[in-house]
Design a protein around this motif. Structure first.
Motif, PDB file in Angstrom:
ATOM      1  N   ASP A 377     -56.622  68.345  58.227  1.00  0.00           N
ATOM      2  CA  ASP A 377     -56.766  69.801  58.378  1.00  0.00           C
ATOM      3  C   ASP A 377     -57.432  70.338  57.115  1.00  0.00           C
ATOM      4  O   ASP A 377     -56.771  70.859  56.217  1.00  0.00           O
ATOM      5  CB  ASP A 377     -55.389  70.439  58.574  1.00  0.00           C
ATOM      6  CG  ASP A 377     -55.470  71.894  59.020  1.00  0.00           C
ATOM      7  OD1 ASP A 377     -56.598  72.438  59.065  1.00  0.00           O
ATOM      8  OD2 ASP A 377     -54.419  72.480  59.332  1.00  0.00           O
ATOM      9  N   VAL A 378     -58.752  70.212  57.044  1.00  0.00           N
ATOM     10  CA  VAL A 378     -59.469  70.534  55.815  1.00  0.00           C
ATOM     11  C   VAL A 378     -60.175  71.889  55.856  1.00  0.00           C
ATOM     12  O   VAL A 378     -60.622  72.379  54.815  1.00  0.00           O
ATOM     13  CB  VAL A 378     -60.508  69.445  55.486  1.00  0.00           C
ATOM     14  CG1 VAL A 378     -59.809  68.135  55.153  1.00  0.00           C
ATOM     15  CG2 VAL A 378     -61.477  69.249  56.648  1.00  0.00           C
ATOM     16  N   ASN A 379     -60.290  72.487  57.023  1.00  0.00           N
ATOM     17  CA  ASN A 379     -61.044  73.739  57.127  1.00  0.00           C
ATOM     18  C   ASN A 379     -60.182  74.984  56.960  1.00  0.00           C
ATOM     19  O   ASN A 379     -60.508  75.875  56.179  1.00  0.00           O
ATOM     20  CB  ASN A 379     -61.789  73.797  58.466  1.00  0.00           C
ATOM     21  CG  ASN A 379     -62.933  72.807  58.531  1.00  0.00           C
ATOM     22  OD1 ASN A 379     -63.723  72.697  57.604  1.00  0.00           O
ATOM     23  ND2 ASN A 379     -63.015  72.052  59.615  1.00  0.00           N
ATOM     24  N   ARG A 380     -59.068  75.045  57.698  1.00  0.00           N
ATOM     25  CA  ARG A 380     -58.242  76.265  57.657  1.00  0.00           C
ATOM     26  C   ARG A 380     -57.713  76.598  56.259  1.00  0.00           C
ATOM     27  O   ARG A 380     -57.865  77.742  55.800  1.00  0.00           O
ATOM     28  CB  ARG A 380     -57.086  76.140  58.644  1.00  0.00           C
ATOM     29  CG  ARG A 380     -57.489  76.109  60.105  1.00  0.00           C
ATOM     30  CD  ARG A 380     -56.260  76.206  60.987  1.00  0.00           C
ATOM     31  NE  ARG A 380     -55.262  75.195  60.637  1.00  0.00           N
ATOM     32  CZ  ARG A 380     -53.964  75.308  60.934  1.00  0.00           C
ATOM     33  NH1 ARG A 380     -53.503  76.393  61.544  1.00  0.00           N
ATOM     34  NH2 ARG A 380     -53.117  74.344  60.609  1.00  0.00           N
ATOM     35  N   PRO A 381     -57.108  75.642  55.548  1.00  0.00           N
ATOM     36  CA  PRO A 381     -56.591  75.986  54.213  1.00  0.00           C
ATOM     37  C   PRO A 381     -57.687  76.391  53.238  1.00  0.00           C
ATOM     38  O   PRO A 381     -57.485  77.289  52.414  1.00  0.00           O
ATOM     39  CB  PRO A 381     -55.880  74.712  53.761  1.00  0.00           C
ATOM     40  CG  PRO A 381     -56.401  73.625  54.631  1.00  0.00           C
ATOM     41  CD  PRO A 381     -56.750  74.258  55.925  1.00  0.00           C
ATOM     42  N   VAL A 382     -58.853  75.747  53.350  1.00  0.00           N
ATOM     43  CA  VAL A 382     -59.961  76.094  52.455  1.00  0.00           C
ATOM     44  C   VAL A 382     -60.455  77.501  52.722  1.00  0.00           C
ATOM     45  O   VAL A 382     -60.670  78.295  51.802  1.00  0.00           O
ATOM     46  CB  VAL A 382     -61.112  75.076  52.615  1.00  0.00           C
ATOM     47  CG1 VAL A 382     -62.385  75.601  51.961  1.00  0.00           C
ATOM     48  CG2 VAL A 382     -60.720  73.744  51.996  1.00  0.00           C
ATOM     49  N   LEU A 383     -60.650  77.832  53.981  1.00  0.00           N
ATOM     50  CA  LEU A 383     -61.149  79.165  54.332  1.00  0.00           C
ATOM     51  C   LEU A 383     -60.181  80.259  53.890  1.00  0.00           C
ATOM     52  O   LEU A 383     -60.606  81.302  53.380  1.00  0.00           O
ATOM     53  CB  LEU A 383     -61.390  79.248  55.843  1.00  0.00           C
ATOM     54  CG  LEU A 383     -62.558  78.404  56.376  1.00  0.00           C
ATOM     55  CD1 LEU A 383     -62.612  78.462  57.905  1.00  0.00           C
ATOM     56  CD2 LEU A 383     -63.878  78.886  55.777  1.00  0.00           C
ATOM     57  N   TRP A 384     -58.902  80.022  54.070  1.00  0.00           N
ATOM     58  CA  TRP A 384     -57.919  81.013  53.635  1.00  0.00           C
ATOM     59  C   TRP A 384     -57.902  81.154  52.109  1.00  0.00           C
ATOM     60  O   TRP A 384     -57.848  82.268  51.575  1.00  0.00           O
ATOM     61  CB  TRP A 384     -56.526  80.643  54.137  1.00  0.00           C
ATOM     62  CG  TRP A 384     -56.256  81.131  55.529  1.00  0.00           C
ATOM     63  CD1 TRP A 384     -56.132  80.393  56.670  1.00  0.00           C
ATOM     64  CD2 TRP A 384     -56.083  82.494  55.922  1.00  0.00           C
ATOM     65  NE1 TRP A 384     -55.910  81.201  57.749  1.00  0.00           N
ATOM     66  CE2 TRP A 384     -55.866  82.513  57.322  1.00  0.00           C
ATOM     67  CE3 TRP A 384     -56.095  83.714  55.240  1.00  0.00           C
ATOM     68  CZ2 TRP A 384     -55.656  83.677  58.047  1.00  0.00           C
ATOM     69  CZ3 TRP A 384     -55.895  84.891  55.954  1.00  0.00           C
ATOM     70  CH2 TRP A 384     -55.678  84.861  57.337  1.00  0.00           C
ATOM     71  N   ASN A 385     -57.947  80.028  51.410  1.00  0.00           N
ATOM     72  CA  ASN A 385     -57.953  80.086  49.944  1.00  0.00           C
ATOM     73  C   ASN A 385     -59.176  80.823  49.410  1.00  0.00           C
ATOM     74  O   ASN A 385     -59.079  81.634  48.480  1.00  0.00           O
ATOM     75  CB  ASN A 385     -57.904  78.673  49.360  1.00  0.00           C
ATOM     76  CG  ASN A 385     -56.482  78.187  49.140  1.00  0.00           C
ATOM     77  OD1 ASN A 385     -55.524  78.899  49.405  1.00  0.00           O
ATOM     78  ND2 ASN A 385     -56.341  76.961  48.674  1.00  0.00           N
TER      79      ASN A 385
END
Length: 443
Positions: A377-385
C-alpha cells in the motif's frame, strides 16, 4: 541449501540498534569536531547536508522497492528470485547515482542560493556539495546492498560495516579538518573528503559480504532486468517521491530561518543532533517491523501483520517519549558539548521540551507508514502525507516564522501539528485493513 532464515524483530533490530548507537556517538563527535573548528563550518555542513537530503532520497529509489520485494519473496521461500532483485537494485542504483552526481555538480551554487545561505558560509556549502557529489555515485549502491542484507536478515554484517566505517570516518575527519599527523589542514574540504573515503571503502566491504554470505554477485547479468526495474520503481517511487518532497519542504523551512543568521541554523542543527537518538530508534524499529510485516504479507498471514504493527507503534512511541524527556532534562549539559553561546543553548533547550510531544507522534506515523508500504500500500499513505505537508504544514510554517516572528521554535510547533495529523491518518489507513487485498507479487 536455503540461504534464508526468518528472524525475530529482536534478532533483526539488535545489530541495527547497536549500529545506530555507534552512529549517534559518531554524530556527536562529528558535531564537536566541526563546531570546535568553527561555528561557520558546523553551520555550512548542516546546510549542505540539508541540500543533499533530496539527493540521498533519490539515490535510494531502487532500494525501497527492492526491500519490499525481497522480503515478500522470502516470505514465500523464493530465495533465487529475492537474489535476482538484489542484483538488479545494485546495478540500477549505480547508474542512478552517476546522474545525481552530475546534477549536484552543475547545480551546487543554485541550491545554496535557494536556501538563503548566509554569505559568510556560502563558499563552504558549495565546496561540500561538490565533493559529496562524487560520493553520491556510491550511495545508491550502498543503500541497495544494505536493503538486501536487511531483507535476508544479515543485520550483523551491517553492524560490522558500521563499526569499521565510522572509525575510519572519524579518523580522517579529524586529521583532514585540523591537519594532524602529517595531513594538511583542509577545513570543509577535509569534512567532505572523509565522507567520500568512507563511501568507497564501504562499497568494497558490502559487495564482499553480499557474495561471501549470500552468494550474490552483482556483476552477473540478472534475469528480466528492464521489467524488474520497472516493477521496483513502481513500488518505490511513491515512498521516494514522498521523502524527496519532504526534503524539499524542509529546505523551504530552512530557507525561512537561514535569513535569521547562523545562530538560528545552529539552533536547529544542534537540536536535531541531540534528538537523533529518538529518530533512529523509530527508524530502526520501523525497519525491522517493515521486514516482518513483509514476511507476513508474503505468506498471507494478514492478522499477524496487523497486530504486529499496532503493537510496535504504541510501544515504541511510549519509549521514545520517555527518552525525549530524559534528553530534555540534560539539555543544557548536552548542548554545552557543542557551544557556549547562551542564545543557542536556550533555543535548543526550548526545542528539546517541545520534542517530548513531537517524538511519539513522529514514531507512530513512521512505523505505520512503513507497515503500509511493506504490504504494497504505497500510494494512499504517500498522497496523504504530501497533502498534509504542503497544504497545512508549509503555509503554517511561513506564517509562524515570517508573520509571528517565532523563529526556529515556530517550526517545531508546525512539526507537532503536522505529525499529529499524519499519525492519525496512518492509524486510520492501517485500521481500515484495505491493504489486506493488495498484491505486489505474482501468484
Amino acid at each position: 541449501m536455503s540461504q534464508f532464515e526468518r528472524k525475530s524483530l529482536f534478532r533483526l533490530t539488535l545489530p541495527l540498534f547497536l549500529f545506530t548507537f555507534i552512529s549517534i556517538g559518531v554524530t556527536f563527535v562529528d558535531t564537536i569536531l566541526l563546531s570546535g573548528y568553527s561555528d561557520n563550518l558546523a553551520a555550512a555542513v548542516s546546510l549542505a547536508n540539508q541540500i543533499l537530503g533530496v539527493a540521498y532520497d533519490v539515490s535510494g529509489l531502487l532500494s525501497v522497492g527492492a526491500l519490499i520485494l525481497i522480503s515478500q519473496h522470502l516470505g514465500r521461500d523464493e530465495v533465487d528470485k529475492a537474489k535476482n532483485i538484489a542484483v538488479i537494485a545494485v546495478q540500477g542504483s549505480l547508474v542512478l547515482g552517476g546522474a545525481i552526481a552530475l546534477v549536484l555538480t552543475l547545480g551546487a551554487g543554485f541550491f545554496a542560493d535557494w536556501v538563503n545561505t548566509p554569505d559568510e558560509i556560502r563558499n563552504d556549502v558549495i565546496a561540500y556539495v561538490y565533493i559529496i557529489a562524487g560520493a553520491m555515485v556510491f550511495n545508491g549502491v550502498i543503500t541497495s546492498v544494505t536493503a538486501a542484507l536487511r531483507g535476508f536478515g544479515r543485520t550483523v554484517e551491517i553492524l560490522i560495516m558500521g563499526l569499521v566505517a565510522n572509525a575510519v570516518y572519524i579518523f580522517f575527519e579529524y586529521v583532514l579538518i585540523y591537519g594532524h599527523w602529517g595531513f594538511p589542514e583542509m577545513g570543509v574540504y577535509g569534512a567532505a573528503l572523509s565522507t567520500l573515503i568512507v563511501r568507497i571503502a564501504s562499497i568494497g566491504f558490502l559487495l564482499y559480504v553480499l557474495h561471501a554470505k549470500l552468494q550474490i554477485s552483482v556483476f552477473k547479468k540478472p534475469t528480466d532486468f528492464i521489467e524488474r526495474v520497472k516493477g521496483i520503481i513502481k513500488i518505490s517511487y511513491p515512498s521516494v517521491g514522498e521523502g524527496m518532497s519532504y526534503n524539499v519542504y524542509q529546505l523551504t523551512m530552512v530557507s525561512l530561518i537561514a535569513v535569521l543568521g547562523t545562530t538560528a541554523v545552529l539552533t536547529r542543527s544542534y537540536t536535531l543532533t541531540l534528538t537523533s537518538l529518538l529518530s533512529v530508534i523509530s527508524f530502526v524499529i520501523s525497519q525491522g517491523n517493515e521486514i516482518l510485516v513483509g514476511y507476513d504479507k508474503g505468506s498471507q498471514d494478514n492478522e499477524s501483520a496487523y497486530k504486529r504493527a499496532n503493537r510496535t507503534a504504541v510501544i515504541t512511541g511510549m519509549i521514545n517519549m520517555f527518552c525525549a524527556y530524559l534528553i530534555y532534562l540534560n539539555g543544557e549539559t548536552l548542548v554545552g558539548l557543542f557551544t557556549q553561546d547562551q542564545d543557542v543553548v536556550n533555543g535548543v533547550v526550548s526545542l528539546l521540551f517541545l520534542s517530548i510531544f513531537l517524538t511519539p507522534l513522529n514514531t507512530i506515523n513512521l512505523i505505520l507508514f512503513n507497515s503500509l508500504k511493506a504490504t504494497g500500500d504505497v500510494n494512499r499513505p504517500v498522497l496523504w502525507n504530501l497533502a498534509i505537508t504542503f497544504a497545512i504544514a508549509l503555509p503554517l510554517g511561513y506564517v509562524m516564522v515570517r508573520h509571528f516572528d517565532m523563529g526556529v521554535e515556530g517550526l517545531w510547533y508546525v512539526y507537532m501539528v503536522e505529525e499529529a495529523i499524519k499519525a492519525m491518518m496512518m492509524f486510520t489507513l492501517w485500521q481500515s485493513k484495505k491493504w489486506r487485498n493488495l498484491r505486489v507479487l505474482e501468484n
